[in-house]
Scaffold this active site. Structure first.
Site, short mmCIF file in Angstrom:
data_model
loop_
_atom_site.label_atom_id
_atom_site.label_comp_id
_atom_site.label_asym_id
_atom_site.label_seq_id
_atom_site.Cartn_x
_atom_site.Cartn_y
_atom_site.Cartn_z
N SER A 106 0.84 -1.21 0.00
CA SER A 106 0.00 0.00 0.00
C SER A 106 0.87 1.25 0.00
O SER A 106 1.97 1.26 0.57
CB SER A 106 -0.89 0.00 1.24
OG SER A 106 -1.52 1.26 1.42
N TYR A 160 -2.53 -0.13 9.93
CA TYR A 160 -2.66 -0.72 8.59
C TYR A 160 -1.35 -0.56 7.83
O TYR A 160 -0.82 -1.53 7.25
CB TYR A 160 -3.79 -0.03 7.84
CG TYR A 160 -3.85 -0.40 6.37
CD1 TYR A 160 -4.20 -1.69 5.98
CD2 TYR A 160 -3.56 0.54 5.38
CE1 TYR A 160 -4.24 -2.03 4.63
CE2 TYR A 160 -3.61 0.21 4.04
CZ TYR A 160 -3.94 -1.07 3.67
OH TYR A 160 -3.99 -1.41 2.34
#
Length: 336
Positions: A133, A158
């Protein structure tokens, strides 16, 4: 360069996973898709994606409802099924949700990623492409984000789990010469997108004449990347496993592990996106201007030069073209 073997796709009921599965089948490759159909967002939407993949697959799609964080279940369910490559897109997504439910990220993004590495190792797959990501860049203010930039200051759990996935993959590539490619996705949008993301939320509220929440008072930039461009990049990477010359060089090993940004190489101002959405929806948005949220960043912008050199990746979809396609699909899907 196109491979024709069976591919295991995790997160096959997800936005990118379902699209990748369909693209693989369109070029004749069988797909084993796994997903746990979790309730982070609508399971009905996930089931609809699976149904479309099955309908379009011409018998090339086999779906298994399965949680890859459970190694025993993963091993047992896949035992009868041969495959020679993996596209690992399944994960617990979302920056903001990681503040509320950290254990979901530990299970899926940490334990689950190790399980997939172990599976790839046991099956001696020719290549595993996995999802990272753009969140790994944390509060980096140097734009565009380059793969060589520091990634040791994540500002959300995350992001920390995604960086950990990259480091664990680096280790497996080094120890076991396992060909791995990590893709740092930038904001992906398009038909069949996720309802927890801004594009869906904004379109829904504009069409319902409800105010949209605009964080940092609209002073945000995002590298919005259309789903078709992302899928083309994923398949181009899958077809090109990183090289391994089997030697250890000064400063480290020539391990078969590659990391790339996959974005649009255009950073759009959030208010510009809203204007394009307004045009596509045929009505003005009502804005609820708010401060920055914890764990969020003001700007993302992908340097894609490395991916372009390696694969020829060339995203072609501007928001002026992609957003109307999303809105047309969204209105048809939701009836708004």
């Amino acid at each position: 360069m196109t491979a024709q073997g069976t591919v295991l796709v995790t997160g096959a009921a997800g936005f990118i996973g379902a699209a990748v599965a369909e693209a693989l089948m369109a070029r004749g490759q069988p797909v084993i898709g796994i997903d746990n159909l979790g309730d982070y967002y609508s399971p009905a939407l996930k089931q609809a994606r699976v149904a479309q993949a099955e309908a379009r697959g011409g018998g090339l799609f086999r779906f298994l409802r399965l949680n890859f964080a459970d190694m025993d279940a993963l091993t047992a369910a896949l035992a009868p099924h041969p495959f020679d490559a993996i596209v690992h897109l399944g994960a617990q997504a979302g920056v903001r949700y990681s503040l509320d439910n950290p254990q979901a990220y530990v299970a899926s993004n940490l334990a689950g990623h190790v399980n997939m590495l172990e599976l790839a190792r046991a099956r001696a797959v020719r290549h595993m492409v996995y999802a990272s990501s753009s969140s790994v860049y944390g509060g980096n203010t140097s734009l565009p984000f380059a793969v060589e930039d520091r990634t040791d200051h994540p500002i959300s759990l995350y992001a920390a789990t995604k960086r950990a996935d990259e480091l664990m993959s680096e280790t497996y590539a080094h120890l076991f010469r396992l060909p791995l490619t990590g893709l740092r996705f930038f904001t992906v949008y398009g038909p069949w997108g996720r309802p927890d993301m801004a594009m869906w939320k904004f379109a829904e509220r504009i069409l319902q004449d409800r105010a949209i929440d605009v964080y940092n008072h609209g002073e945000m930039h995002r590298d919005f990347t259309y789903i078709d461009d992302v899928v083309a990049g994923v398949l181009a990477c899958l077809d090109r496993p990183p090289a391994d010359d089997g030697t250890v060089k000064a400063g480290g090993s020539a391990k078969p592990h590659a990391l790339y940004n996959i974005g649009n190489h255009r950073s759009e101002h959030l208010m510009r996106l809203i204007a394009v959405l307004e045009d596509a929806c045929g009505r003005k948005a009502r804005l609820n201007l708010l401060p920055m949220q914890p764990g969020d960043v003001p700007a993302t912008y992908a340097d894609i030069a490395a991916l372009t050199r390696a694969t020829g990746y060339a995203p072609a979809t501007r928001i002026e073209d992609g957003v109307p396609r999303f809105v047309a699909w969204f209105r048809d899907f939701t009836g708004l």
